[in-house]
Design an enzyme around this catalytic site. Structure first.
Site, PDB file in Angstrom:
ATOM      1  N   SER A 253       0.857  -1.178   0.000  1.00  0.00           N
ATOM      2  CA  SER A 253       0.000   0.000   0.000  1.00  0.00           C
ATOM      3  C   SER A 253       0.891   1.224   0.000  1.00  0.00           C
ATOM      4  CB  SER A 253      -0.875  -0.007   1.254  1.00  0.00           C
ATOM      5  OG  SER A 253      -1.023   1.301   1.752  1.00  0.00           O
ATOM      6  N   LYS A 254       0.545   2.174  -0.841  1.00  0.00           N
ATOM      7  CA  LYS A 254       1.454   3.312  -0.971  1.00  0.00           C
ATOM      8  C   LYS A 254       1.534   4.121   0.314  1.00  0.00           C
ATOM      9  CE  LYS A 254      -1.825   6.444  -3.074  1.00  0.00           C
ATOM     10  NZ  LYS A 254      -2.348   6.909  -4.325  1.00  0.00           N
ATOM     11  N   ARG A 255       0.596   3.880   1.217  1.00  0.00           N
ATOM     12  CA  ARG A 255       0.661   4.555   2.507  1.00  0.00           C
ATOM     13  C   ARG A 255       1.789   3.986   3.375  1.00  0.00           C
ATOM     14  NH1 ARG A 255      -1.464   9.387   2.854  1.00  0.00           N
ATOM     15  NH2 ARG A 255      -3.233   9.494   1.459  1.00  0.00           N
ATOM     16  N   ARG A 256       2.164   2.773   3.090  1.00  0.00           N
ATOM     17  CA  ARG A 256       3.144   2.110   3.955  1.00  0.00           C
ATOM     18  C   ARG A 256       4.477   1.825   3.279  1.00  0.00           C
ATOM     19  NH1 ARG A 256       0.698  -0.108   8.395  1.00  0.00           N
ATOM     20  NH2 ARG A 256      -1.563   0.032   8.335  1.00  0.00           N
ATOM     21  N   ARG A 470       7.414  10.152   4.901  1.00  0.00           N
ATOM     22  CA  ARG A 470       7.012   9.033   5.758  1.00  0.00           C
ATOM     23  C   ARG A 470       8.100   8.770   6.813  1.00  0.00           C
ATOM     24  NH1 ARG A 470       4.172   4.978   3.634  1.00  0.00           N
ATOM     25  NH2 ARG A 470       5.299   5.019   1.669  1.00  0.00           N
TER      26      ARG A 470
END
Ligand code: GLU
Length: 492
Positions: A253-256, A470
């Site tokens: 997931s691009k969030r992670r 991030r």
């Protein structure tokens, strides 16, 4: 004689091209080559609010970078043009009319409030939300009359009993009860088809023989099979590819984690190595056998049955190892030099970086330390780097996590648009822009004195900035994981 092999990759041009799309595209292309077939690029841009020409261009560039060749597509034309769904509206209307006439589709006038309430109630009862069929009761003539003036969508009818049975080329026999299948919207009230209708119509019209796509579409397949049946067409063969997963088996997931092709390019992976890595999921290597393979070898050797149904585990260490071997063993010194120079100058970035640096050096030897952050894979950042900035840790966390959120929401990723957005965030968290900017300076460049950070971010691009922010959020906050989850929930 069996019909010729025609396969397609059908990306939606929203956001940055995803590594998972590349994995699917590579296999489709190899499948076409192995069977002397045709590989088609179709752009699925029916979601007009999210599709952008910029994303479409990046998809094509990423495929080209990987050395993929498609015989038919929006840029190439072909016997079934146009290959962009937004240009095929009349075709979908024609097919939707057929379904209406045969009684396999019906007009639905339900308001979004009613549908929300219906779903809420179903959830409360522990049922999976799906359309309750209210508008099925309206007589077709009366519905047609109302349809002249009232906004409505078109939904497909679904059998109430029995199961949908089909054989997936990867997962084998599949059986899903029709009662689990929703009366899918086929035409939206804005006159655009949904993915489901457009996808089936186009796969049929473009004579696609095998639909090879990600596992996430498996649950939609009964709807698609039903549409083929309603139209009286023979469905193509379906092959669903297991998702790529993290080492801990969670979804990429691009969030992670990095998922954009542009990130892999920015890191300096060679396309041959990345193709080798993505291809290795589909090849059975004997114990001790060398896993380095060219595209031609991949085309000869891939076997879809080889892929692990539990998911293709994305092991970045393995990718690094393969990349190093491609550099060391498969490139001559001259080829290596060319790779480096092409990489450093891609999309005009060398010129842009030098221009940003020109007024900031006394001697040419000042250049390397000043611009190093533009070329490295990761900057070595410590929490101490943020000490001494005029902001509290809480404000830093806010500025960084909200800037992280910006990466995908800014329609344009330019120095100016990033500056304006960060200025707005600064105001919100009670900081002057001149005190908020250094927080980003540190996160992106590692120091407070460097190239102008907002222009540098533009050149670095969304995916690299996403990773640096991030990492920075992690450093200044106690609960980085919670943040990723919050952001993911907001996105869903
Ligand atoms: N537009 C879909 C996607 O973005 C295509 C899925 C399919 O191949 O049917 O993945």
């Amino acid at each position: 004689m069996s019909s010729p092999v025609r396969v397609r990759i059908a990306p939606s041009p929203t956001g940055e091209p995803h590594i998972g799309t590349m994995y699917t595209a590579l296999l489709n292309e190899a499948f076409a080559r192995r069977h002397n077939g045709t590989f088609i690029l179709r752009i699925e841009d029916t979601d007009q609010s999210r599709s952008t020409p910029d994303s479409e261009r990046k998809i094509m560039e990423a495929f080209t970078w990987m050395g993929l060749h498609w015989e038919e597509g929006p840029d190439k034309g072909g016997p079934y043009a146009p290959y962009r769904q937004s240009e095929r509206k009349e075709i979908y209307h024609r097919y939707a009319d057929k379904l209406l006439k045969s009684g396999h589709a019906f007009r639905c006038f339900c308001s979004s409030e009613r549908l929300d309430l219906m779903r809420k109630t179903q959830r409360m009862k522990g049922e999976a939300p799906k359309y309750d069929g209210l508008c099925l009761a309206i007589a077709p003539d009366a519905a047609a009359k109302r349809g002249e003036t009232e906004p409505h969508v078109l939904r497909m009818t679904v059998p109430t009993d029995g199961t949908c049975d089909f054989v997936d080329g990867v997962y084998g026999p599949i059986s899903m009860p029709w009662s689990n299948v929703d009366m899918q919207v086929l035409m939206k009230s804005d006159g655009m088809p949904t993915y489901h209708l457009a996808n089936v119509v186009d796969d049929h019209e473009m004579q696609i023989s095998h639909v090879i796509r990600g596992e996430e579409w498996m649950s939609s397949t009964p709807k698609h099979i039903l549409l083929y049946r309603h139209f009286g067409f023979t469905p193509p063969q379906f092959l669903h590819l297991p998702l790529m997963r993290q080492l801990d088996r969670s979804k990429l997931s691009k969030r992670r984690n990095p998922t954009s092709m542009s990130w892999f390019e920015a890191q300096g992976y060679l396309p041959e190595a990345l193709a080798n890595f993505l291809g290795h999921y589909f090849v059975r290597f004997e114990e001790g056998e060398d896993e380095l393979m060219t595209r031609e070898e991949f085309i000869q050797r891939f076997d879809i049955a080889q892929v692990s149904k539990a998911g293709a585990v994305f092991d970045v260490k393995k990718l690094d190892w393969m990349n190093s071997r491609w550099i060391r063993e498969r490139k001559t010194p001259e080829q290596f030099r060319d790779e480096v120079l092409t990489w450093a100058a891609r999309e005009g970035r060398a010129d842009k970086i030098l221009e940003l640096a020109r007024t900031r050096v006394e001697k040419l030897s000042d250049l390397a330390p000043l611009i190093a952050f533009m070329f490295v894979g990761h900057i070595d950042l410590t929490a101490e780097a943020f000490d001494g900035l005029k902001a509290t840790r809480e404000q830093m966390r806010e500025v960084l996590s909200r800037s992280f959120g910006l990466i995908d929401s800014l329609p344009e990723f330019t120095g100016e648009s990033i500056f304006n957005a960060v200025a707005a965030i600064a105001k919100d968290v009670g900081l002057k822009t001149k005190d908020a900017a250094p927080i980003l300076f540190v996160a992106i460049t590692g120091t407070t004195r460097s190239l102008p950070v907002f222009q540098a971010m533009e050149v670095l691009g969304r995916s690299v900035c996403r990773e640096r922010l991030r990492a920075a959020v992690k450093l200044v906050s106690d609960e980085p994981e919670a943040m990723a989850e919050e952001a993911e929930a907001a996105e869903a």
